[in-house]
Design a protein around this motif. Structure first.
Motif, mmCIF file in Angstrom:
data_model
loop_
_atom_site.group_PDB
_atom_site.id
_atom_site.type_symbol
_atom_site.label_atom_id
_atom_site.label_comp_id
_atom_site.label_asym_id
_atom_site.label_seq_id
_atom_site.Cartn_x
_atom_site.Cartn_y
_atom_site.Cartn_z
ATOM 1 N N MET A 1 16.027 -4.315 -8.725
ATOM 2 C CA MET A 1 14.780 -3.625 -8.376
ATOM 3 C C MET A 1 13.598 -4.577 -8.473
ATOM 4 S SD MET A 1 15.362 0.007 -10.340
ATOM 5 C CE MET A 1 16.950 0.855 -10.248
ATOM 6 N N ARG A 2 12.554 -4.200 -7.749
ATOM 7 C CA ARG A 2 11.340 -5.026 -7.680
ATOM 8 C C ARG A 2 10.143 -4.187 -8.102
ATOM 9 N NH1 ARG A 2 9.377 -9.243 -4.083
ATOM 10 N NH2 ARG A 2 7.163 -8.965 -3.657
ATOM 11 N N LEU A 3 9.341 -4.705 -9.020
ATOM 12 C CA LEU A 3 8.127 -4.031 -9.466
ATOM 13 C C LEU A 3 6.976 -4.459 -8.570
ATOM 14 C CD1 LEU A 3 8.566 -4.470 -13.316
ATOM 15 C CD2 LEU A 3 9.063 -2.433 -11.959
ATOM 16 N N ASP A 4 6.372 -3.505 -7.873
ATOM 17 C CA ASP A 4 5.254 -3.785 -6.972
ATOM 18 C C ASP A 4 3.946 -3.358 -7.620
ATOM 19 O OD1 ASP A 4 6.784 -4.891 -5.050
ATOM 20 O OD2 ASP A 4 6.299 -3.454 -3.466
ATOM 21 N N GLY A 5 3.034 -4.310 -7.787
ATOM 22 C CA GLY A 5 1.748 -4.012 -8.394
ATOM 23 C C GLY A 5 1.621 -4.602 -9.787
ATOM 24 N N GLU A 6 0.389 -4.681 -10.261
ATOM 25 C CA GLU A 6 0.124 -5.206 -11.596
ATOM 26 C C GLU A 6 0.405 -4.137 -12.658
ATOM 27 O OE1 GLU A 6 -0.561 -8.317 -12.193
ATOM 28 O OE2 GLU A 6 -0.476 -8.702 -10.029
ATOM 29 N N PRO A 7 0.722 -4.560 -13.890
ATOM 30 C CA PRO A 7 1.034 -3.578 -14.945
ATOM 31 C C PRO A 7 -0.063 -2.537 -15.155
ATOM 32 C CG PRO A 7 1.660 -5.783 -15.642
ATOM 33 C CD PRO A 7 0.937 -5.951 -14.336
ATOM 34 N N THR B 1 4.559 0.669 -8.520
ATOM 35 C CA THR B 1 5.793 1.398 -8.236
ATOM 36 C C THR B 1 6.983 0.452 -8.308
ATOM 37 O OG1 THR B 1 6.881 2.886 -6.648
ATOM 38 C CG2 THR B 1 5.703 1.000 -5.738
ATOM 39 N N VAL B 2 8.162 0.998 -8.181
ATOM 40 C CA VAL B 2 9.391 0.201 -8.206
ATOM 41 C C VAL B 2 10.146 0.441 -6.919
ATOM 42 C CG1 VAL B 2 10.665 2.026 -9.411
ATOM 43 C CG2 VAL B 2 11.483 -0.333 -9.530
ATOM 44 N N LYS B 3 10.726 -0.620 -6.368
ATOM 45 C CA LYS B 3 11.482 -0.536 -5.127
ATOM 46 C C LYS B 3 12.826 -1.242 -5.301
ATOM 47 C CE LYS B 3 7.380 -0.539 -2.148
ATOM 48 N NZ LYS B 3 6.720 -1.166 -0.971
ATOM 49 N N LEU B 4 13.772 -0.885 -4.463
ATOM 50 C CA LEU B 4 15.041 -1.601 -4.445
ATOM 51 C C LEU B 4 14.832 -2.971 -3.816
ATOM 52 C CD1 LEU B 4 17.522 1.191 -3.271
ATOM 53 C CD2 LEU B 4 17.105 0.389 -5.594
ATOM 54 N N SER B 5 15.343 -3.992 -4.444
ATOM 55 C CA SER B 5 15.270 -5.349 -3.905
ATOM 56 C C SER B 5 16.583 -5.659 -3.173
ATOM 57 C CB SER B 5 15.040 -6.355 -5.032
ATOM 58 O OG SER B 5 14.985 -7.668 -4.525
ATOM 59 N N VAL C 1 12.762 8.044 -0.230
ATOM 60 C CA VAL C 1 11.394 8.552 -0.326
ATOM 61 C C VAL C 1 10.424 7.478 0.147
ATOM 62 C CG1 VAL C 1 9.624 9.501 -1.832
ATOM 63 C CG2 VAL C 1 12.035 10.015 -2.268
ATOM 64 N N GLY C 2 9.916 7.619 1.346
ATOM 65 C CA GLY C 2 8.922 6.685 1.866
ATOM 66 C C GLY C 2 9.440 5.255 1.945
ATOM 67 N N ASP C 3 8.560 4.312 1.601
ATOM 68 C CA ASP C 3 8.883 2.884 1.639
ATOM 69 C C ASP C 3 9.481 2.485 0.294
ATOM 70 O OD1 ASP C 3 8.993 0.183 2.122
ATOM 71 O OD2 ASP C 3 6.839 -0.146 1.893
ATOM 72 N N PHE C 4 10.782 2.704 0.126
ATOM 73 C CA PHE C 4 11.400 2.542 -1.193
ATOM 74 C C PHE C 4 12.172 1.245 -1.364
ATOM 75 C CE2 PHE C 4 14.684 4.325 1.451
ATOM 76 C CZ PHE C 4 15.853 3.721 1.011
ATOM 77 N N ALA D 1 12.287 -1.591 6.040
ATOM 78 C CA ALA D 1 13.058 -1.581 7.285
ATOM 79 C C ALA D 1 12.968 -0.188 7.895
ATOM 80 C CB ALA D 1 14.516 -1.962 7.037
ATOM 81 N N PRO D 2 13.085 -0.085 9.220
ATOM 82 C CA PRO D 2 13.005 1.224 9.865
ATOM 83 C C PRO D 2 14.262 2.051 9.632
ATOM 84 C CG PRO D 2 13.482 -0.472 11.482
ATOM 85 C CD PRO D 2 13.216 -1.189 10.199
#
Length: 235
Positions: A57-63, A69-73, A158-161, A166-167
């Motif tokens: 997983m990838r953490l997007d944004g500063e603490p 949020t978190v996304k699948l990498s 859910v959205g851009d996860f 990717a589409p």
């Protein structure tokens, strides 16, 4: 997950249908042959092991960012290649790790390189092996990545996860919520997905969960019923 390095090209559902009877026959014959090869075995050493599936997983944004949020990498194949390569330089036979691909492009499966034996002292190797696998995984991560062991990813679909985004509605899964890019790029995985869909018809597989009906579900909000009035008492 079985090894994915075997040479071959998987068949589509339409291509495999004429061969289904022969596939079943060979599967039964193989089971009988294996059973007969060990049915009289006595006193063999008990060998066992464990497997752990990690989710990249990838953490997007500063603490301190409220929108963090978190996304699948989706770089597990790249990570897996590096892990397998580095494992080849490890001289230890018993404390090494074995790395395997999984269905998801964000997933990595790890097992001990060699199975555990039948002595009670082998139990002491399990936690050490788990720690070693996690340490080696952590050494390969980017600064904003984590690798938890969780049963599922709550934001799937859910959205851009996923990263990179990717589409949806790709040619393999034809999913309205999940892009094909989250599937392992190995042909076996993509063919498996497409064949499941084609067996049920050429459309998408319906897996929607009905909304839970309660007072907090906007889709079911309606004016409250009138208060109950008891019928008049007969005299």
């Amino acid at each position: 997950m079985a090894p994915l390095h075997l040479v071959g090209e998987p068949m589509s559902w339409a291509e495999s249908k004429p061969h289904l009877r022969e596939i079943r026959r060979r599967g039964v014959a193989q089971f009988i042959a294996l059973y007969r090869s060990v049915e009289h075995a006595v006193g063999r050493e008990l060998l066992w092991g464990d497997e752990i599936e990690y989710h990249l997983m990838r953490l997007d944004g500063e603490p301190a960012d409220a929108a963090r949020t978190v996304k699948l990498s989706l770089r597990a194949p790249e990570l897996l290649d590096k892990l397998v390569e580095s494992e080849g330089t490890d001289p230890s036979r018993y404390d090494g790790c074995a790395w395997h691909a999984e269905y998801g492009r964000w997933m990595v499966e790890a097992t001990p390189r060699e199975p555990f034996g039948s002595y009670a002292t082998e139990m002491l190797r399990v936690e050490r092996s788990m720690r070693l696998r996690r340490q080696r995984l952590l050494s390969m991560l980017e600064p904003n990545e984590i690798i938890p062991t969780v049963p599922t990813f709550p934001l799937m679909g859910v959205g851009d996860f996923a990263h990179p985004p990717a589409p949806t509605m790709g040619p393999v899964a034809r999913s309205e919520s999940v892009p094909d890019d989250v599937i392992n790029p190995h042909p076996r995985m993509r063919t498996l997905t497409a064949n499941i869909r084609e067996r049920r018809g050429d459309g998408t597989v319906e897996v929607r969960v009905p909304l839970f009906r309660d007072i907090c579900t906007p889709e079911f909000k309606s004016p409250p019923p009138p208060p109950y009035e008891a019928p008049p008492t007969a005299h």
